[in-house]
Design a protein around this motif. Structure first.
Motif, mmCIF file in Angstrom:
data_model
loop_
_atom_site.group_PDB
_atom_site.id
_atom_site.type_symbol
_atom_site.label_atom_id
_atom_site.label_comp_id
_atom_site.label_asym_id
_atom_site.label_seq_id
_atom_site.Cartn_x
_atom_site.Cartn_y
_atom_site.Cartn_z
ATOM 1 N N ALA A 11 -3.253 3.563 1.761
ATOM 2 C CA ALA A 11 -4.351 4.523 1.693
ATOM 3 C C ALA A 11 -4.420 5.288 3.000
ATOM 4 O O ALA A 11 -3.903 4.848 4.035
ATOM 5 N N ILE A 12 -5.053 6.453 2.940
ATOM 6 C CA ILE A 12 -5.371 7.219 4.137
ATOM 7 C C ILE A 12 -6.887 7.174 4.308
ATOM 8 O O ILE A 12 -7.628 7.628 3.433
ATOM 9 N N HIS A 13 -7.320 6.610 5.417
ATOM 10 C CA HIS A 13 -8.753 6.510 5.691
ATOM 11 C C HIS A 13 -9.131 7.495 6.785
ATOM 12 O O HIS A 13 -8.492 7.541 7.838
ATOM 13 N N GLU A 14 -10.173 8.269 6.546
ATOM 14 C CA GLU A 14 -10.681 9.201 7.553
ATOM 15 C C GLU A 14 -11.981 8.654 8.133
ATOM 16 O O GLU A 14 -12.937 8.379 7.395
ATOM 17 N N THR A 15 -12.004 8.483 9.430
ATOM 18 C CA THR A 15 -13.187 7.951 10.099
ATOM 19 C C THR A 15 -14.262 9.022 10.207
ATOM 20 O O THR A 15 -14.010 10.214 9.987
ATOM 21 N N ALA A 16 -15.460 8.612 10.575
ATOM 22 C CA ALA A 16 -16.583 9.538 10.678
ATOM 23 C C ALA A 16 -16.350 10.609 11.727
ATOM 24 O O ALA A 16 -16.901 11.709 11.629
ATOM 25 N N ASP A 17 -15.515 10.304 12.729
ATOM 26 C CA ASP A 17 -15.236 11.291 13.771
ATOM 27 C C ASP A 17 -13.977 12.106 13.479
ATOM 28 O O ASP A 17 -13.456 12.803 14.353
ATOM 29 N N GLY A 18 -13.460 12.033 12.250
ATOM 30 C CA GLY A 18 -12.393 12.915 11.819
ATOM 31 C C GLY A 18 -10.976 12.423 12.009
ATOM 32 O O GLY A 18 -10.020 13.130 11.654
ATOM 33 N N ARG A 19 -10.782 11.215 12.504
ATOM 34 C CA ARG A 19 -9.426 10.691 12.667
ATOM 35 C C ARG A 19 -8.912 10.156 11.337
ATOM 36 O O ARG A 19 -9.665 9.607 10.547
ATOM 37 N N ARG A 20 -7.604 10.297 11.122
ATOM 38 C CA ARG A 20 -6.982 9.853 9.881
ATOM 39 C C ARG A 20 -6.052 8.670 10.176
ATOM 40 O O ARG A 20 -5.224 8.727 11.085
ATOM 41 N N PHE A 21 -6.215 7.596 9.385
ATOM 42 C CA PHE A 21 -5.446 6.371 9.580
ATOM 43 C C PHE A 21 -4.707 6.002 8.296
ATOM 44 O O PHE A 21 -5.287 6.020 7.204
ATOM 45 N N LEU A 22 -3.446 5.656 8.457
ATOM 46 C CA LEU A 22 -2.693 5.036 7.371
ATOM 47 C C LEU A 22 -3.126 3.573 7.291
ATOM 48 O O LEU A 22 -3.116 2.863 8.298
ATOM 49 N N VAL A 23 -3.533 3.136 6.100
ATOM 50 C CA VAL A 23 -3.927 1.740 5.895
ATOM 51 C C VAL A 23 -2.857 1.074 5.041
ATOM 52 O O VAL A 23 -2.621 1.470 3.890
ATOM 53 N N THR A 24 -2.191 0.081 5.594
ATOM 54 C CA THR A 24 -1.098 -0.606 4.903
ATOM 55 C C THR A 24 -1.040 -2.047 5.369
ATOM 56 O O THR A 24 -1.391 -2.348 6.520
ATOM 57 N N HIS A 25 -0.606 -2.936 4.488
ATOM 58 C CA HIS A 25 -0.492 -4.331 4.920
ATOM 59 C C HIS A 25 0.526 -4.463 6.041
ATOM 60 O O HIS A 25 0.266 -5.134 7.041
ATOM 61 N N GLY A 26 1.707 -3.850 5.860
ATOM 62 C CA GLY A 26 2.692 -3.822 6.929
ATOM 63 C C GLY A 26 3.946 -4.624 6.695
ATOM 64 O O GLY A 26 4.878 -4.554 7.501
ATOM 65 N N ASP A 27 4.017 -5.381 5.598
ATOM 66 C CA ASP A 27 5.205 -6.214 5.385
ATOM 67 C C ASP A 27 6.457 -5.376 5.160
ATOM 68 O O ASP A 27 7.574 -5.858 5.369
ATOM 69 N N GLU A 28 6.284 -4.105 4.760
ATOM 70 C CA GLU A 28 7.445 -3.235 4.576
ATOM 71 C C GLU A 28 8.193 -3.002 5.885
ATOM 72 O O GLU A 28 9.358 -2.597 5.875
ATOM 73 N N PHE A 29 7.539 -3.258 6.996
ATOM 74 C CA PHE A 29 8.137 -3.021 8.312
ATOM 75 C C PHE A 29 8.572 -4.319 8.986
ATOM 76 O O PHE A 29 8.874 -4.350 10.169
ATOM 77 N N ASP A 30 8.610 -5.384 8.195
ATOM 78 C CA ASP A 30 9.059 -6.703 8.650
ATOM 79 C C ASP A 30 10.456 -6.929 8.082
ATOM 80 O O ASP A 30 10.622 -7.160 6.889
ATOM 81 N N GLY A 31 11.472 -6.858 8.932
ATOM 82 C CA GLY A 31 12.851 -6.980 8.479
ATOM 83 C C GLY A 31 13.151 -8.308 7.821
ATOM 84 O O GLY A 31 13.978 -8.394 6.904
ATOM 85 N N ILE A 32 12.501 -9.374 8.263
ATOM 86 C CA ILE A 32 12.745 -10.696 7.674
ATOM 87 C C ILE A 32 12.267 -10.735 6.233
ATOM 88 O O ILE A 32 12.967 -11.206 5.326
ATOM 89 N N VAL A 33 11.052 -10.218 5.996
ATOM 90 C CA VAL A 33 10.514 -10.214 4.636
ATOM 91 C C VAL A 33 11.354 -9.338 3.719
ATOM 92 O O VAL A 33 11.615 -9.681 2.560
ATOM 93 N N GLN A 34 11.821 -8.199 4.243
ATOM 94 C CA GLN A 34 12.537 -7.245 3.412
ATOM 95 C C GLN A 34 13.995 -7.636 3.161
ATOM 96 O O GLN A 34 14.534 -7.383 2.090
ATOM 97 N N HIS A 35 14.658 -8.269 4.150
ATOM 98 C CA HIS A 35 16.107 -8.473 4.052
ATOM 99 C C HIS A 35 16.552 -9.943 4.099
ATOM 100 O O HIS A 35 17.725 -10.228 3.882
ATOM 101 N N ALA A 36 15.647 -10.840 4.414
ATOM 102 C CA ALA A 36 15.998 -12.269 4.444
ATOM 103 C C ALA A 36 14.808 -13.065 3.904
ATOM 104 O O ALA A 36 14.165 -13.817 4.615
ATOM 105 N N ARG A 37 14.544 -12.854 2.607
ATOM 106 C CA ARG A 37 13.347 -13.438 1.999
ATOM 107 C C ARG A 37 13.362 -14.964 2.084
ATOM 108 O O ARG A 37 12.316 -15.594 2.280
ATOM 109 N N TRP A 38 14.530 -15.586 1.980
ATOM 110 C CA TRP A 38 14.606 -17.044 2.080
ATOM 111 C C TRP A 38 14.125 -17.512 3.445
ATOM 112 O O TRP A 38 13.443 -18.543 3.571
#
Length: 272
Positions: A108-135
Motif C-alpha cells: 500500500a501507499i500511505h500518505e501521512t497528515a503532513d503529505g509524505r508518502r510511504f510504501l507499506v510492505t512486509h518486506g520479505d520480498e527483499f530477503d534473499g534467504i526467503v526468496q532463494h533458499a526457502r529451506w
C-alpha cells in the motif's frame, strides 16, 4: 497500577504478531489495543503464523481475542488493511478481497497528515534467504523459535525478580556480525525499492527490529514485532511518526508504580 490514558492516533502499523505460536505476546498486544484508537490500521504481515500451524495447532483464547479486536475495529469504521508476509503468504491469494471489512493488499501507499508518502510492505520480498533458499529460511525459523523459548523462560525469571522485559534474541542480533550485515542489507534493499517507486519512505516489518532512520534520503521505518520487542508504529494527527515500545512502557508502570505512573508520556521515538 495506574492505567495509561486512551491514546488517539491517525494511523497504527503492526506486524509480525505471529498468532498461532507460543512466542506471540497476544496479551500485551490486547493491552495496547485497549488503550488506543485510530482512523487507519495497517497489519503489515506475519499476523498469523502459517508455517508453525502446519506442524501443530496452538490457538489460545487471547489469539482469538486479537482477531476479534481487529474485526471489531473494522466494523466501527477503522480502515483496516492487511498486507500479508511470508509466514501468512497464503493470504496473498486473496489480495483485493474484503474479510469483515478488512481489505487484503499486496502492499500500500500511505500518505501521512503532513503529505509524505510511504510504501507499506512486509518486506520479505527483499530477503534473499526467503526468496532463494526457502529451506534455509525454515531452518532459521526453527532456530529462532528455540531462542524465543529461551527468551520466554528468561523473562519469567526476570519478572519474579522484579525486573522488566528484555529481549534476548534482539540482544543477539546486535552482537552477531552476520545478523548485523543481513539487517543492513535488508534495510538498504527496502529503501532502494521506495526510492524506485518515487515515495518519501518505506514502512515495513519482517526482521523483528524496530527502527526509524534516514537511508540516503529515504525514510526507513520498521515497526518491529510482537514476539520480541512488542513495538508499534503510530502516526500522530500532525503526521509525526513514533515507535512505541509497549512492553517497556507497561513493565515500567508495573515495577515502579510511584516513579512511572505517568506512563502515557513515556513513549520515546527511536532515532528519527
Amino acid at each position: 497500577m495506574t492505567e495509561p490514558a486512551l491514546r488517539r492516533y491517525r494511523s497504527v502499523f503492526l506486524s509480525d504478531i505471529h498468532l498461532g505460536t507460543r512466542g506471540c505476546q497476544a496479551e500485551l498486544l490486547l493491552d495496547f489495543i485497549r488503550h488506543m484508537e485510530c482512523d487507519r490500521l495497517y497489519l503489515v504481515g506475519d499476523i498469523v503464523d502459517g508455517w508453525k500451524m502446519k506442524t501443530g495447532w496452538y490457538w489460545p483464547q487471547a489469539h482469538n481475542d486479537v482477531v476479534q479486536k481487529f474485526l471489531r475495529m473494522a466494523r466501527k469504521g477503522v480502515t483496516v488493511t492487511y498486507i500479508p508476509g511470508n509466514h501468512d503468504d497464503r493470504i496473498r491469494d486473496f489480495c483485493g478481497v474484503h474479510f469483515g471489512g478488512v481489505v487484503v493488499a499486496r502492499d500500500a501507499i500511505h500518505e501521512t497528515a503532513d503529505g509524505r508518502r510511504f510504501l507499506v510492505t512486509h518486506g520479505d520480498e527483499f530477503d534473499g534467504i526467503v526468496q532463494h533458499a526457502r529451506w534455509l529460511a525454515f531452518v532459521g525459523d526453527w532456530s529462532y523459535r528455540a531462542i524465543l523459548a529461551a527468551n520466554t523462560l528468561m523473562n519469567r525469571v526476570r519478572r519474579q525478580l522484579g525486573f522488566g522485559y528484555w529481549s534476548f534474541s534482539a540482544f543477539l542480533k546486535t552482537k552477531v556480525k552476520n545478523a548485523l550485515q543481513f539487517i543492513e542489507n535488508y534495510e538498504a534493499a527496502v529503501a532502494a525499492e521506495a526510492r524506485r517507486r518515487g515515495v518519501d519512505g518505506v514502512i515495513c516489518g519482517h526482521i523483528h527490529k524496530a527502527e526509524m532512520r534516514d537511508i540516503d534520503g529515504v525514510a526507513y521505518v520498521n515497526d518491529g514485532d510482537w514476539v520480541e520487542s512488542c513495538t508499534a508504529l503510530v502516526e500522530h494527527m500532525d503526521g509525526r511518526l513514533e515507535i512505541l515500545e509497549w512492553a517497556r512502557l507497561r513493565s515500567w508502570s508495573v515495577i515502579d508504580r510511584t516513579a512511572r505512573t505517568h506512563a502515557p508520556g513515556l513513549a520515546e521515538p527511536l532515532a528519527a
